[in-house]
Design a protein around this motif. Sequence first.
Motif, PDB file in Angstrom:
ATOM      1  N   UNK A 221       0.802  -1.218   0.000  1.00 63.16           N
ATOM      2  CA  UNK A 221       0.000   0.000   0.000  1.00 63.16           C
ATOM      3  C   UNK A 221       0.836   1.270   0.000  1.00 63.16           C
ATOM      4  N   UNK A 222       2.087   1.187   0.433  1.00 66.47           N
ATOM      5  CA  UNK A 222       2.903   2.397   0.575  1.00 66.47           C
ATOM      6  C   UNK A 222       3.920   2.559  -0.552  1.00 66.47           C
ATOM      7  N   UNK A 223       3.657   1.967  -1.695  1.00 67.36           N
ATOM      8  CA  UNK A 223       4.576   2.114  -2.826  1.00 67.36           C
ATOM      9  C   UNK A 223       4.501   3.525  -3.403  1.00 67.36           C
ATOM     10  N   UNK A 224       5.507   3.884  -4.181  1.00 63.37           N
ATOM     11  CA  UNK A 224       5.524   5.194  -4.837  1.00 63.37           C
ATOM     12  C   UNK A 224       4.352   5.323  -5.803  1.00 63.37           C
ATOM     13  N   UNK A 385      -8.396  -3.523   2.499  1.00 62.72           N
ATOM     14  CA  UNK A 385      -9.347  -2.520   2.040  1.00 62.72           C
ATOM     15  C   UNK A 385      -9.652  -1.493   3.127  1.00 62.72           C
ATOM     16  N   UNK A 386      -9.836  -1.965   4.348  1.00 57.42           N
ATOM     17  CA  UNK A 386     -10.128  -1.043   5.449  1.00 57.42           C
ATOM     18  C   UNK A 386      -9.003  -0.038   5.637  1.00 57.42           C
ATOM     19  N   UNK A 387      -7.770  -0.503   5.578  1.00 59.86           N
ATOM     20  CA  UNK A 387      -6.639   0.411   5.736  1.00 59.86           C
ATOM     21  C   UNK A 387      -6.517   1.352   4.530  1.00 59.86           C
ATOM     22  N   UNK A 388      -6.906   0.876   3.363  1.00 59.14           N
ATOM     23  CA  UNK A 388      -6.850   1.719   2.168  1.00 59.14           C
ATOM     24  C   UNK A 388      -7.849   2.858   2.261  1.00 59.14           C
ATOM     25  N   UNK A 389      -9.087   2.561   2.648  1.00 59.09           N
ATOM     26  CA  UNK A 389     -10.058   3.654   2.730  1.00 59.09           C
ATOM     27  C   UNK A 389      -9.727   4.617   3.867  1.00 59.09           C
ATOM     28  N   UNK A 390      -9.108   4.106   4.928  1.00 58.00           N
ATOM     29  CA  UNK A 390      -8.676   5.004   6.010  1.00 58.00           C
ATOM     30  C   UNK A 390      -7.571   5.939   5.521  1.00 58.00           C
ATOM     31  N   UNK A 406      -0.473   6.347   3.633  1.00 52.44           N
ATOM     32  CA  UNK A 406      -0.255   5.014   3.065  1.00 52.44           C
ATOM     33  C   UNK A 406       0.771   4.221   3.848  1.00 52.44           C
ATOM     34  N   UNK A 407       1.751   4.908   4.415  1.00 49.81           N
ATOM     35  CA  UNK A 407       2.732   4.240   5.260  1.00 49.81           C
ATOM     36  C   UNK A 407       2.059   3.654   6.501  1.00 49.81           C
ATOM     37  N   UNK A 408       1.152   4.439   7.086  1.00 48.93           N
ATOM     38  CA  UNK A 408       0.411   3.955   8.258  1.00 48.93           C
ATOM     39  C   UNK A 408      -0.480   2.766   7.882  1.00 48.93           C
ATOM     40  N   UNK A 409      -1.082   2.843   6.704  1.00 47.71           N
ATOM     41  CA  UNK A 409      -1.948   1.760   6.245  1.00 47.71           C
ATOM     42  C   UNK A 409      -1.162   0.468   6.068  1.00 47.71           C
ATOM     43  N   UNK A 410      -0.002   0.557   5.447  1.00 45.59           N
ATOM     44  CA  UNK A 410       0.815  -0.641   5.241  1.00 45.59           C
ATOM     45  C   UNK A 410       1.274  -1.226   6.578  1.00 45.59           C
ATOM     46  N   UNK A 411       1.617  -0.358   7.520  1.00 49.32           N
ATOM     47  CA  UNK A 411       2.028  -0.826   8.832  1.00 49.32           C
ATOM     48  C   UNK A 411       0.901  -1.553   9.549  1.00 49.32           C
ATOM     49  N   UNK A 412      -0.323  -1.051   9.394  1.00 54.18           N
ATOM     50  CA  UNK A 412      -1.475  -1.678  10.057  1.00 54.18           C
ATOM     51  C   UNK A 412      -1.790  -3.035   9.439  1.00 54.18           C
TER      52      UNK A 412
END
Length: 414
Positions: A221-224, A385-390, A406-412
């Motif tokens: 999720x945290x890619x460029x 998906x939940x982390x993506x919409x957040x 996106x960094x936070x989403x990938x970590x979660x």
Amino acid sequence: MNTSSRQRRLTAATLAVLALTLSACSSGSGSSDSKGSDGGGTYTVWDPYPQFTKDSAWVKLLDRCGTEAGVQVKRTGFDTSDLPNKTLLAAQQGNSPDVLVVDNPVVSTLAEAGVLTTTADNKLDTSKVDPNLLAAGQSGGKTYGTPIGANTLALYYNKTVLKAAGVDVATIKDWPSLTAALDKVKKAGKKGITFSAIGTEEGSFQFLPWFWGSGAQLTRLDSAQAESALTLWKDWLKSGYAPNSVLNNTQTTSWQEFATGDYAFAENGTWQLANADKAGFEYGVLPIPGATAATAPAPTGGEFVTLPVQDDTARYTTSQKLATCLTSEQGLYDTDSALSYVAPTAAVQAKQVAATPALKPWVDAVKSAKGRTSDDLGTKYPKISEQLWKAVQSALSGSKSPKDALSSAQGAVK
């Protein structure tokens, strides 16, 4: 599989489906049903179409398929969001329906819970189905049903607004050309684009074409590339090309904004075709462009016909006949016409376009579409998906930068 192991998997699956609020769904409710007790003369079918009454084309098709198979069909329509849990509960009680029509992201969850039979076991023929659509029902190298049809996303556009702004839609082939068109529309005194970025599965569903169109993958999720997609949406809001209302828009309220006639574009689905015809202005449909060129993969909506596990395995032969009838060429054509879906096979798609030429861009979009649980994500998808919409909500609201969100989403997810 022993009973206690299957029970644990069913419980875990129940928790998974609770996390997944589905995007493109019917409304209404249905009552639970039980399997007939006349020695196999009655077969139960559960579907997510409570809006269809006994005189609808869908129910008439079910009855016809039952007659051809020599059985009576007892059908129950549930709300889309309620059906997965009802199915899991029925499996726990040993009372699964014979045929289950279920939204495609749920198939892998039910499969991993041991609720569904594979096509290798139930002998459903999927050879004519477009592989990208069939992938939504595959998990662990096995296939657990066949699609009854698909919907997806594209860009509706208002021809009057674009003409007044001097925009030739044929020039829109990538993100820069789309953004340039939005700039012209704003300078002409109109509004640019509306979409749904709400903090639910609908928000993820609408963001995915841009996410995938950047070249990003749901496993990172945290890619460029992912950052570039979220930055695109963020910049549109910052420049006034998209309204702040997208943060709370559902796909329905987003459509209502477009229907005012003030917007050049709206990201929405095939299910709005009837409303588009009533909008009162000329419209067109444009596949969502990728970052640099070509059509972006949009997520597939739509349902799969599946055969749940039964204690009485002798029932599978008749259940397979019912499912085959529902997904026959005529069955698909009748059902997908009623649902405003694109058929999952080339032959029926051609028949649809011949009858309704306006479906051509939707057929093209569906051919480039991708299942949300594809790439063998299976039950991992709801959490991703939940982390993506957040992340989308955080970036568009300004509480975090796209990169940090996106960094936070990938970590979660990890």
